[in-house]
Structure formats: C-alpha cells, structure tokens
Design a protein around this motif. Structure first.
Motif: not given
Lengths: 237, 255
Positions: A189-190, A193-194, A197, A231, B76, B78, B197, B200-202, B204-206, B208-211
């Motif tokens: 899921q994470i 999401g990444m 984007v 990453r 969260v 990994p 989840g 969190i991914g959205v 994290a990407e915007h 540049a963070l870890d979960p």
C-alpha cells in the motif's frame, strides 16, 4: 470445512470459471452460489467509470443498469464504501428514503433485497459485486463471511487481469494462507501511494504496475514493494 | 520517547499513575466517540508503547479466510511490519492463541520459527505478549506487545485493559447474537488500514520521508484539523483536498 479449506475451494472454482483469464458471467454464477442469492453481477469500475458488467442473467444486469441510470442504489453506494452496502429490505422505510427511485423500480421487478460488496484495496476501487433476492432479509454470518471471501478473491483476480498476470494455474500455496493473497500487504500500500505520486497515476494503476513489474521480474509483489519503499527501485513509465 | 525509559524498574510514581489515568480516560473517550475501529486501535497501539515497558505494539485481526493480519501498529517501519506478518503466519501466534494472555519467550521459539526469532533479535525483542480480543468464545483478534523481558503485574493489568477496550469497541454489545456487525467493523478496519498505507506512501513521496515520519505528518494534520486519522488518510490516498492541507502543515513544521 475449515475457513482455509473453504476459500481454497472457492479459489479453485473461480479460477476454472475464469479460464482464459477473463472475469465473466461464470464468475458471477459462482459468487451467486456462495452468497446464496438468486442472481449476481460483477461490475468493473475504473475511476468514475464502469468499464463492464457481467451477470448471471438479464434481471441481475438490469438492476445495475437501473442504479447507474438513477444514480442511486446499494451498488452505487458501494463504490464509495469500505464495507458492504446491504439493502436487506427494499420496502423498509430507511431504504426507501435512501434510494427512493431504485427501491421502487427493483420491487416492481420482483426484487426484495439487494446486497452490494465493494471490490477494493483501501483507496483503490476496482469493482462491485452485487447479489439480489426476491424476498427481503439480512445475510447471515456464513453468507456475509463467504461474501467477504468472494470479494477478496475477485479483487485479486481483477487486479491480476489488469496486470496481465496470466499464470492462473499457480499453486494456491503461492498465494499464501490468506484469501487476499498479498493484495493487502502493508508495504504494498505504501509503495502504491508512492508510485501514484511519482508517475501521477491513480492508485489502482500504481498497484497494477507493481504487480506487473513483479511478474515480469519473477519477484514477489511484497519484495518489489519493499524495494520501492526503501527507494532502491523506481518504476518508470 | 518511551515513558518506560524514565520509570525504569522502580514502582510506578504518582506522576506515572496520573499519566496512566489520563491515557485510560483518553482511550475510553475515543472508544465511545470513534466511528472507525482503526482510529481507536492506532491510538491504543501508540499509547501502549508510551505507557508500558515495551518497544512495539500491533493489533491483529482474523480475516474471513482465518488468517490474522495487522490492522494497527505503533510504527509502520518495514521491519516491524515484516515481523508482524511473520508473527501471524510463521510465528508463535497461531500455536499459542487461546483464551488467556500468553507470554512468549522468543529465543525459546527459535527452533520452530527461526526466521521469526532472527528478525525479533534484529529489532531487539526477546519477548512478545499476546492478549486475545474476544467475542463469546472466539478470539477474533489479538493485542501484541513486543519488548525485552517480562511485564510487571501492574503492566499486565494495563495491557489487559487496553485489549478489553479494543474488543469492546469492535463488539459494541454484539457479542454472540449476530456476528455480521463484528465482521463488518473488522473488515472496515482492514480496508482503512490499506487506505492508511496508501496515504503514507503519498505523503512519503511528496515530502521524501520514511513511512513512520510520513505517518507522523498524517497524525499531526489529523490533530490540527480535528478529524479522525482514517478520514484524513482517505482523502490523502485519493489525493483530494486534505492532501494540500497536510502538506501545508508539514511545511510549517519545516519538512
């Protein structure tokens, strides 16, 4: 039969019904059997659009067409619901209040109850499974549980179809012990999401891309997800 | 920062007792007012790690195929997510799950579950405490606490209270008559977990963070807005309006 045994039986039935890799009326028939309903449809959804509906017969399909035309009904509500939307009694006051036109139309067609199960992975919506009965009444615990099992298997099947994952005769054990396979994996899921984007694509497409990549690279979906989250892997267009 | 680091092995001070009481009040309040089980379970997981001498907490529920999956956890990262997965499928949970809480000595599980033991050691855990969540005779889930060594008696009581609150919220009086509402709430929590989840991914990407850092931004935004975490997550996952609010709040934090 144990819970595990039951879903594996259902998985086998669904797989043979969708031989050739396509979700079709055979799948709806099996779903209808497990839900103990008189008819069922699988409506595929992509974003705001429905991209196909497969049903056990004309009445089942008409119930979907009516809901889409009227913009109301359990299947329509299910598109934005995490949990099943169950209209146990189309003649009940609260149901009539929520879906006045559809409840009248459906009752006019001899339908007493409509049950809609969203097919989704969190925010990634792929379809709706709908069943109907001529008589009103709630789904019992066994039927509800079977409904959740069917939705889990169907969701995975739809996503695999979109990812062109064609090895339908894969051993059940490879899916792991859960009916959802790896569909609900946290890291997946994470990663979805990444990727959504990164590539500016919808969540469903991101999930599908990850699955397709894993299949092409002969890696597990979870492994690919882990690499994306760390990453260490970037999936390009 | 874990409270246990400050309390050490001494008997709970009155300050600690106040903190316990405040937390129980907060959780009871949330249990009554929260609509989505996952919001409460996330809060319970967070507070468990703050109050008890444990390093991680995960709430697992049984899905319709009989498999236990995590619906809430104190982190969260990994590594913890993997360990929770192993705990449920290739770890001692299934062997030990019964009517009573169980303390598992991870090193003793090494022969049977070597990968689980290895990952636990890598995270610094040598013990896991499992508290079942009940409906009638049926354990529909578990509260799992990961740490080092044993729980003190007062802590066991606290952990049981947290498990009971979690169970009560999901059951809401539907103990034996009808399993459907319980299945519905559990399924809803499972779906909310997936949505969280994705959100969190959205983030994290915007940013540049870890979960975990991304999750913290979501939590902060939820607090700032006064909305449940699950609602914020649903909007962020769909990249809806709330996403820009979350990013704005993060910018103010210097993220």
């Amino acid at each position: 039969m144990t819970e595990t045994g039951r879903w594996q039986q259902l998985a086998r039935l669904l797989r043979s019904a969708s031989e050739g890799g396509e979700i079709g009326p055979g799948v709806a028939e099996i779903a209808a059997r497990f839900l103990r309903v008189e008819g069922a449809t699988v409506m595929l959804v992509s974003g705001d659009l429905t991209t196909g509906t497969f049903g056990t017969g004309p009445l089942a399909t008409a119930l979907i067409d009516d809901q889409l035309a009227l913009g109301e009904g359990p299947s329509v509500e299910a598109i934005s619901s995490d949990v099943p939307v169950l209209a146990d009694d189309l003649a009940a006051g609260d149901v009539i209040a929520r879906m006045p036109m559809f409840s009248a139309t459906a009752r006019g067609k001899g339908v007493g109850a409509v049950y809609a199960f969203p097919l989704r992975v969190g925010g990634a919506m792929v379809g709706v499974l709908t069943g109907h009965r001529s008589f009103p009444g709630p789904l019992g615990p066994a039927e509800y549980a079977d409904g959740l099992i069917v939705t889990g298997l169907l969701t995975l099947a739809i996503i695999e179809e979109q990812a062109n994952v064609t090895d339908r005769h894969r051993d059940d054990r490879e899916r792991g012990p859960s009916v959802h396979g790896d569909v609900l994996d946290d890291l997946l899921q994470i990663a979805s999401g990444m990727l959504a984007v990164q590539l500016e694509i919808p969540l469903v497409e991101a999930h599908v891309r990850i699955r397709a990549h894993a299949f092409a690279e002969e890696k597990s979906v979870c492994e690919v997800a882990r690499l994306i989250v760390a990453r260490e892997l970037r999936i390009e267009r | 920062m874990s409270l246990s680091g400050m309390v050490g092995d001494a008997e709970p001070s009155s300050w600690h007792a106040e903190r316990v009481w405040a937390t129980l009040s907060e959780l009871s309040h949330a249990a009554v007012r929260t609509r989505n089980a996952m919001d409460l379970l996330m809060l319970i997981s967070e507070r468990a790690v703050e109050l008890l001498s444990v390093d991680a907490c995960g709430v697992l529920v049984r899905d319709p195929s009989g498999v236990h999956r995590a619906v809430a956890a104190s982190s969260v990262s990994p590594a913890l997510l993997d360990l929770l997965g192993l705990h449920a499928t290739a770890g001692p949970l299934v062997d030990t799950l019964g009517a009573e809480p169980v303390d598992i000595d991870v090193s003793a599980a090494e022969h049977r579950w070597p990968e689980y033991a290895r990952r636990s050691a890598a995270e610094g855990f040598d013990a896991v405490h499992v508290f079942p969540l009940f409906a009638g005779d049926d354990a529909f889930g578990t509260l799992n606490l990961f740490g080092r060594g044993r729980l003190r008696p007062a802590e066991r009581g606290m952990a049981q209270a947290l498990a009971d609150l979690a169970a009560l919220h999901i059951l809401r009086g539907d103990v034996e008559e009808n399993a459907v509402p319980i299945m519905r709430r559990v399924h809803g929590a499972v779906q909310s977990r997936a949505t969280l989840g994705q959100a969190i991914g959205v983030i994290a990407e915007h940013l540049a963070l870890d979960p975990d850092a991304a999750l913290n931004q979501l939590r902060e935004a939820a607090r700032a807005i006064g909305a449940p975490l699950t609602d914020v997550a649903a909007s962020v996952a769909a990249q809806g309006e709330i996403l820009s609010v979350v990013l704005d709040i993060a910018a103010e934090d210097g993220q």
